[in-house]
Enzyme design. Structure first.
Site, PDB file in Angstrom:
ATOM      1  N   GLY A  64       0.837  -1.189   0.000  1.00 59.61           N
ATOM      2  CA  GLY A  64       0.000   0.000   0.000  1.00 59.61           C
ATOM      3  C   GLY A  64       0.871   1.236   0.000  1.00 59.61           C
ATOM      4  N   GLU A 117       0.304   4.409   0.619  1.00 56.16           N
ATOM      5  CA  GLU A 117       0.157   5.344   1.736  1.00 56.16           C
ATOM      6  C   GLU A 117       0.680   4.757   3.044  1.00 56.16           C
ATOM      7  OE1 GLU A 117      -2.775   5.962  -1.506  1.00 56.16           O
ATOM      8  OE2 GLU A 117      -2.322   4.247  -0.211  1.00 56.16           O
ATOM      9  N   ASN A 134       3.033   2.501   3.178  1.00 52.46           N
ATOM     10  CA  ASN A 134       4.491   2.511   3.015  1.00 52.46           C
ATOM     11  C   ASN A 134       5.071   3.839   3.487  1.00 52.46           C
ATOM     12  OD1 ASN A 134       4.631  -0.048   1.896  1.00 52.46           O
ATOM     13  ND2 ASN A 134       4.681   0.685  -0.217  1.00 52.46           N
ATOM     14  N   ARG A 189      -9.185  -6.077  -6.025  1.00 54.26           N
ATOM     15  CA  ARG A 189      -9.547  -5.059  -5.030  1.00 54.26           C
ATOM     16  C   ARG A 189     -10.929  -4.473  -5.265  1.00 54.26           C
ATOM     17  NH1 ARG A 189      -4.713  -0.931  -6.322  1.00 54.26           N
ATOM     18  NH2 ARG A 189      -5.187  -0.194  -4.215  1.00 54.26           N
ATOM     19  N   ASN A 237       1.389   9.007  -8.423  1.00 53.22           N
ATOM     20  CA  ASN A 237       1.263   7.549  -8.331  1.00 53.22           C
ATOM     21  C   ASN A 237       0.266   6.974  -9.332  1.00 53.22           C
ATOM     22  OD1 ASN A 237       2.435   5.365  -6.948  1.00 53.22           O
ATOM     23  ND2 ASN A 237       2.045   6.319  -4.971  1.00 53.22           N
ATOM     24  N   ALA A 244      16.481   6.964 -11.815  1.00 52.92           N
ATOM     25  CA  ALA A 244      17.717   6.746 -11.065  1.00 52.92           C
ATOM     26  C   ALA A 244      18.703   7.884 -11.242  1.00 52.92           C
ATOM     27  CB  ALA A 244      18.361   5.433 -11.521  1.00 52.92           C
ATOM     28  N   GLY A 268       8.093   0.201  -4.396  1.00 48.08           N
ATOM     29  CA  GLY A 268       8.157   0.839  -3.079  1.00 48.08           C
ATOM     30  C   GLY A 268       9.153   1.961  -2.978  1.00 48.08           C
ATOM     31  N   ALA A 269      10.051   2.104  -3.955  1.00 49.85           N
ATOM     32  CA  ALA A 269      11.083   3.139  -3.864  1.00 49.85           C
ATOM     33  C   ALA A 269      10.482   4.540  -3.936  1.00 49.85           C
ATOM     34  CB  ALA A 269      12.116   2.953  -4.971  1.00 49.85           C
ATOM     35  N   ASP A 298       7.516   5.470  -2.842  1.00 48.83           N
ATOM     36  CA  ASP A 298       6.917   5.750  -1.537  1.00 48.83           C
ATOM     37  C   ASP A 298       7.995   6.079  -0.512  1.00 48.83           C
ATOM     38  OD1 ASP A 298       4.507   4.967  -2.754  1.00 48.83           O
ATOM     39  OD2 ASP A 298       4.801   2.889  -2.120  1.00 48.83           O
TER      40      ASP A 298
END
Length: 334
Positions: free
Chosen positions: A42, A44, A46, A113, A174, A235, A261-262, A264
């Site tokens: 998730g 948020e 994270n 979901r 996002n 990067a 996840g990076a 977040d």
């Protein structure tokens, strides 16, 4: 560079769905695997967990089903030091689920979901606690794609002019294309982002949404409203743009295990820097340092360097920071 505006220090409330996540272990195409690893996913939550790692009081505000996945999600976020006391358990809806399918061309994600507990979140969340005492509300462009009620929640949160809000609002664009089959994402996400105080967006993400030739300056022209706009160029670097100008900080290079996840993690590090009063350059550096911790693990969240090492990195001269970009494996103990 120091921004003339920054959010007041205090508690951050992160609103959005967190799902149970299944992924082949070890990573391989889903059709070929014999075992799946259970984790949580998730954007948020994270951010909330990384904020807690940085010592920032964080609240995750959402809903889960009254099922084992929901209990697992709540416990995982709570174990990271995040306040989950306002998370609602919905006895009539399930917890969302995603399944990762790694392959030679990248990892595909399958979402389950629709009709989840979090898809029933609505603008009623904005009344009372925990938002009454929040310094910052963190939202993403994922939530308005979940349901009409969720879109109304985000729209109403951003409807009050910035000067009249009791808290600042950060918005990570996002963009998840699979959640926007009707093609409305470019218009809706641009309108929402333009009303937030702080906006984070990837340059490649902005190019897919609003024009393949966009530069950082072009993104700012399209989204002039935020007090602070951060454009992340993969990067390579990240640039913060304010009314006082802009500053760019090179990203740190590291061994990449999985990129999920990076973004977040970067958002949490940058917001933590702002909340503790750091200049924009240090806040961007803290974003990069935090992102590395996510890049180095298969899940969405990895361990941060120790506080002393983090401060050492933040205090480097610009030249030393540039030279240090190759040394993060040693910093993180590998």
């Amino acid at each position: 560079m120091t921004a003339s505006w920054r959010p007041a220090p205090g508690r951050v409330v992160c609103v959005g769905e967190t799902m149970a996540a299944l992924a082949p272990d070890p990573p391989r195409p889903l059709a070929e695997t014999a075992e799946l690893r259970l984790s949580t996913a998730g954007a948020e939550s994270n951010v909330a967990m990384y904020l807690a790692d940085h010592g920032v009081p964080a609240v995750w505000l959402s809903a889960v089903g009254d099922d084992p996945f929901g209990h697992r999600v709540r416990a995982t976020v709570a174990a990271a030091g995040v306040d989950v006391s306002h998370v609602r358990t919905d006895p009539h809806r399930h917890t969302g689920l995603l399944v990762k399918d790694p392959g030679p061309a990248g990892t595909r994600v399958h979402y389950y979901r629709a009709g989840s507990a979090a898809s029933a979140l609505d603008a009623g969340l904005l009344a009372g606690e925990p938002l009454r005492s929040a310094a910052l509300l963190h939202l993403t462009g994922i939530t308005p794609a979940l349901s009409p009620a969720c879109r109304d929640l985000v729209d109403r949160a951003l409807a009050t002019p910035p000067a009249d809000r009791p808290y600042a609002i950060s918005f990570d664009v996002n963009h998840r294309a699979a959640l926007w089959p009707d093609g409305t994402a470019p218009r809706v996400l641009r309108a929402l982002a333009d009303r937030a105080d702080i906006v984070l967006v990837g340059l490649d993400e902005a190019q897919r949404l609003w024009g393949e030739d966009l530069t950082v300056a072009g993104v700012r022209d399209l989204v002039p409203g935020p007090r602070i706009l951060v454009v992340k160029d993969g990067a390579r670097d990240a640039t913060a743009v304010t009314a006082d100008g802009s500053c760019t900080v090179t990203a740190l290079r590291t061994t990449v295990v999985e990129p999920v996840g990076a973004g977040d993690a970067f958002a949490a590090g940058f917001l933590a820097g702002l909340l503790r009063g750091d200049p924009l350059t240090r806040a961007l550096r803290l974003g990069h340092i935090t992102a590395v911790s996510a890049l180095r693990v298969t899940g969405d969240r990895g361990p941060l360097p120790g506080p002393a090492e983090t401060e050492r990195l933040l205090d480097l001269t610009d030249g030393d920071w540039e030279r240090h970009e190759h040394g993060m494996d040693h910093v993180f103990g590998q």
